[in-house]
Write a protein that holds these residues in place. Sequence first.
Motif, PDB file in Angstrom:
ATOM      1  N   ASP A   3       0.840  -1.183   0.000  1.00  0.00           N
ATOM      2  CA  ASP A   3       0.000   0.000   0.000  1.00  0.00           C
ATOM      3  C   ASP A   3       0.881   1.241   0.000  1.00  0.00           C
ATOM      4  OD1 ASP A   3      -2.193   1.674   2.202  1.00  0.00           O
ATOM      5  OD2 ASP A   3      -2.674   1.067   0.162  1.00  0.00           O
ATOM      6  N   MET A   4       0.388   2.330  -0.612  1.00  0.00           N
ATOM      7  CA  MET A   4       1.155   3.563  -0.672  1.00  0.00           C
ATOM      8  C   MET A   4       0.215   4.729  -0.386  1.00  0.00           C
ATOM      9  SD  MET A   4       3.439   4.988  -3.832  1.00  0.00           S
ATOM     10  CE  MET A   4       2.156   5.635  -4.867  1.00  0.00           C
ATOM     11  N   SER A   5       0.736   5.732   0.266  1.00  0.00           N
ATOM     12  CA  SER A   5      -0.038   6.928   0.561  1.00  0.00           C
ATOM     13  C   SER A   5       0.695   8.127  -0.032  1.00  0.00           C
ATOM     14  CB  SER A   5      -0.174   7.088   2.075  1.00  0.00           C
ATOM     15  OG  SER A   5      -0.840   8.284   2.381  1.00  0.00           O
ATOM     16  N   ILE A   6      -0.047   9.011  -0.686  1.00  0.00           N
ATOM     17  CA  ILE A   6       0.552  10.202  -1.298  1.00  0.00           C
ATOM     18  C   ILE A   6      -0.170  11.430  -0.768  1.00  0.00           C
ATOM     19  CG2 ILE A   6       0.954  11.455  -3.449  1.00  0.00           C
ATOM     20  CD1 ILE A   6       1.010   8.780  -4.873  1.00  0.00           C
ATOM     21  N   SER A   7       0.594  12.382  -0.305  1.00  0.00           N
ATOM     22  CA  SER A   7       0.024  13.660   0.122  1.00  0.00           C
ATOM     23  C   SER A   7      -0.044  14.582  -1.085  1.00  0.00           C
ATOM     24  CB  SER A   7       0.898  14.300   1.194  1.00  0.00           C
ATOM     25  OG  SER A   7       0.983  13.474   2.323  1.00  0.00           O
ATOM     26  N   TYR A   8      -1.096  15.368  -1.161  1.00  0.00           N
ATOM     27  CA  TYR A   8      -1.203  16.354  -2.228  1.00  0.00           C
ATOM     28  C   TYR A   8      -1.719  17.655  -1.627  1.00  0.00           C
ATOM     29  CZ  TYR A   8      -6.019  14.546  -2.278  1.00  0.00           C
ATOM     30  OH  TYR A   8      -7.277  14.126  -1.923  1.00  0.00           O
ATOM     31  N   PRO A  20     -12.683  14.675  -2.905  1.00  0.00           N
ATOM     32  CA  PRO A  20     -11.431  13.965  -2.622  1.00  0.00           C
ATOM     33  C   PRO A  20     -11.403  12.561  -3.230  1.00  0.00           C
ATOM     34  CG  PRO A  20     -12.182  15.082  -0.645  1.00  0.00           C
ATOM     35  CD  PRO A  20     -13.279  15.216  -1.674  1.00  0.00           C
ATOM     36  N   GLN A  21     -12.534  11.847  -3.174  1.00  0.00           N
ATOM     37  CA  GLN A  21     -12.583  10.488  -3.726  1.00  0.00           C
ATOM     38  C   GLN A  21     -12.402  10.507  -5.244  1.00  0.00           C
ATOM     39  OE1 GLN A  21     -14.986  11.806  -1.728  1.00  0.00           O
ATOM     40  NE2 GLN A  21     -14.596  10.712   0.183  1.00  0.00           N
ATOM     41  N   ASP A  22     -13.060  11.462  -5.926  1.00  0.00           N
ATOM     42  CA  ASP A  22     -12.934  11.535  -7.383  1.00  0.00           C
ATOM     43  C   ASP A  22     -11.524  11.939  -7.809  1.00  0.00           C
ATOM     44  OD1 ASP A  22     -15.561  10.766  -7.713  1.00  0.00           O
ATOM     45  OD2 ASP A  22     -16.302  12.798  -8.100  1.00  0.00           O
ATOM     46  N   LEU A  23     -10.927  12.869  -7.083  1.00  0.00           N
ATOM     47  CA  LEU A  23      -9.558  13.284  -7.401  1.00  0.00           C
ATOM     48  C   LEU A  23      -8.592  12.122  -7.193  1.00  0.00           C
ATOM     49  CD1 LEU A  23      -7.453  15.386  -8.205  1.00  0.00           C
ATOM     50  CD2 LEU A  23      -7.333  16.063  -5.790  1.00  0.00           C
ATOM     51  N   GLU A  24      -8.739  11.397  -6.110  1.00  0.00           N
ATOM     52  CA  GLU A  24      -7.853  10.269  -5.840  1.00  0.00           C
ATOM     53  C   GLU A  24      -8.032   9.167  -6.870  1.00  0.00           C
ATOM     54  OE1 GLU A  24      -8.556   9.456  -1.673  1.00  0.00           O
ATOM     55  OE2 GLU A  24      -7.875  11.485  -1.165  1.00  0.00           O
ATOM     56  N   ALA A  25      -9.256   8.921  -7.318  1.00  0.00           N
ATOM     57  CA  ALA A  25      -9.492   7.937  -8.373  1.00  0.00           C
ATOM     58  C   ALA A  25      -8.823   8.382  -9.672  1.00  0.00           C
ATOM     59  CB  ALA A  25     -10.991   7.730  -8.583  1.00  0.00           C
ATOM     60  N   GLU A  26      -8.889   9.679  -9.962  1.00  0.00           N
ATOM     61  CA  GLU A  26      -8.234  10.203 -11.165  1.00  0.00           C
ATOM     62  C   GLU A  26      -6.717  10.056 -11.071  1.00  0.00           C
ATOM     63  OE1 GLU A  26      -8.412  14.087 -14.034  1.00  0.00           O
ATOM     64  OE2 GLU A  26      -8.492  14.464 -11.869  1.00  0.00           O
ATOM     65  N   LEU A  27      -6.154  10.328  -9.908  1.00  0.00           N
ATOM     66  CA  LEU A  27      -4.706  10.194  -9.737  1.00  0.00           C
ATOM     67  C   LEU A  27      -4.259   8.742  -9.893  1.00  0.00           C
ATOM     68  CD1 LEU A  27      -4.171  12.687  -6.769  1.00  0.00           C
ATOM     69  CD2 LEU A  27      -3.589  13.046  -9.179  1.00  0.00           C
ATOM     70  N   VAL A  28      -5.037   7.815  -9.374  1.00  0.00           N
ATOM     71  CA  VAL A  28      -4.734   6.388  -9.528  1.00  0.00           C
ATOM     72  C   VAL A  28      -4.812   6.004 -11.009  1.00  0.00           C
ATOM     73  CG1 VAL A  28      -5.560   4.050  -9.032  1.00  0.00           C
ATOM     74  CG2 VAL A  28      -5.382   5.728  -7.194  1.00  0.00           C
ATOM     75  N   ALA A  47      -5.749  -1.793 -15.954  1.00  0.00           N
ATOM     76  CA  ALA A  47      -7.181  -1.668 -15.692  1.00  0.00           C
ATOM     77  C   ALA A  47      -7.512  -2.127 -14.282  1.00  0.00           C
ATOM     78  CB  ALA A  47      -7.969  -2.478 -16.716  1.00  0.00           C
ATOM     79  N   GLU A  48      -6.948  -3.246 -13.893  1.00  0.00           N
ATOM     80  CA  GLU A  48      -7.170  -3.784 -12.546  1.00  0.00           C
ATOM     81  C   GLU A  48      -6.664  -2.810 -11.482  1.00  0.00           C
ATOM     82  OE1 GLU A  48      -5.092  -7.401 -10.206  1.00  0.00           O
ATOM     83  OE2 GLU A  48      -6.001  -7.964 -12.115  1.00  0.00           O
ATOM     84  N   PHE A  49      -5.520  -2.190 -11.751  1.00  0.00           N
ATOM     85  CA  PHE A  49      -4.897  -1.250 -10.815  1.00  0.00           C
ATOM     86  C   PHE A  49      -5.852  -0.114 -10.452  1.00  0.00           C
ATOM     87  CE2 PHE A  49      -2.122   2.391  -9.834  1.00  0.00           C
ATOM     88  CZ  PHE A  49      -1.285   1.837  -8.879  1.00  0.00           C
ATOM     89  N   CYS A  50      -6.624   0.350 -11.441  1.00  0.00           N
ATOM     90  CA  CYS A  50      -7.539   1.466 -11.169  1.00  0.00           C
ATOM     91  C   CYS A  50      -8.997   1.017 -11.108  1.00  0.00           C
ATOM     92  CB  CYS A  50      -7.325   2.608 -12.160  1.00  0.00           C
ATOM     93  SG  CYS A  50      -7.437   2.168 -13.876  1.00  0.00           S
ATOM     94  N   HIS A  51      -9.202  -0.260 -10.825  1.00  0.00           N
ATOM     95  CA  HIS A  51     -10.537  -0.828 -10.581  1.00  0.00           C
ATOM     96  C   HIS A  51     -11.480  -0.638 -11.769  1.00  0.00           C
ATOM     97  CE1 HIS A  51      -9.097  -1.287  -6.516  1.00  0.00           C
ATOM     98  NE2 HIS A  51      -8.832   0.000  -6.473  1.00  0.00           N
ATOM     99  N   MET A  52     -10.964  -0.908 -12.971  1.00  0.00           N
ATOM    100  CA  MET A  52     -11.769  -0.846 -14.190  1.00  0.00           C
ATOM    101  C   MET A  52     -11.623  -2.171 -14.924  1.00  0.00           C
ATOM    102  SD  MET A  52     -10.776   2.792 -15.888  1.00  0.00           S
ATOM    103  CE  MET A  52     -11.123   4.344 -15.112  1.00  0.00           C
ATOM    104  N   ASN A  53     -12.532  -2.413 -15.871  1.00  0.00           N
ATOM    105  CA  ASN A  53     -12.310  -3.532 -16.765  1.00  0.00           C
ATOM    106  C   ASN A  53     -11.490  -3.024 -17.955  1.00  0.00           C
ATOM    107  OD1 ASN A  53     -14.091  -2.584 -18.931  1.00  0.00           O
ATOM    108  ND2 ASN A  53     -15.790  -3.197 -17.607  1.00  0.00           N
ATOM    109  N   LYS A  54     -11.000  -3.929 -18.779  1.00  0.00           N
ATOM    110  CA  LYS A  54     -10.109  -3.538 -19.878  1.00  0.00           C
ATOM    111  C   LYS A  54     -10.770  -2.580 -20.856  1.00  0.00           C
ATOM    112  CE  LYS A  54      -7.903  -7.989 -19.786  1.00  0.00           C
ATOM    113  NZ  LYS A  54      -7.688  -9.216 -20.545  1.00  0.00           N
ATOM    114  N   ILE A  55     -12.014  -2.852 -21.198  1.00  0.00           N
ATOM    115  CA  ILE A  55     -12.718  -2.012 -22.163  1.00  0.00           C
ATOM    116  C   ILE A  55     -12.880  -0.593 -21.620  1.00  0.00           C
ATOM    117  CG2 ILE A  55     -14.858  -1.702 -23.460  1.00  0.00           C
ATOM    118  CD1 ILE A  55     -13.117  -4.106 -24.376  1.00  0.00           C
TER     119      ILE A  55
END
Length: 80
Positions: A3-8, A20-28, A47-55
């Motif tokens: 796990d990693m934590s990034i301050s912004y 905050p949740q949407d910004l963090e999802a965008e950064l991921v 895709a898996e890294f950012c909780h999406m499917n390939k498409i």
Amino acid sequence: MPDMSISYPEELLITSGKSPQDLEAELVFLLAVKLYELRRLSLGKAAEFCHMNKIQFMFEHGCATLRYRTNENPGNQPRL
């Protein structure tokens, strides 16, 4: 999984106009895109890294084609 934590800065949150949740999802997502572009992650892993499917990842990233390495894919078929 490690796990990693990034301050912004708060200004990034304010100027983005996102929650905050949407910004963090965008950064991921942006990190996954960069790792995919550097060929550190496959399409599926990015895709898996950012909780999406390939498409969904391909659509969001704007991937026009799938890339593959011929030496890893002797049938010359795109890796999915």
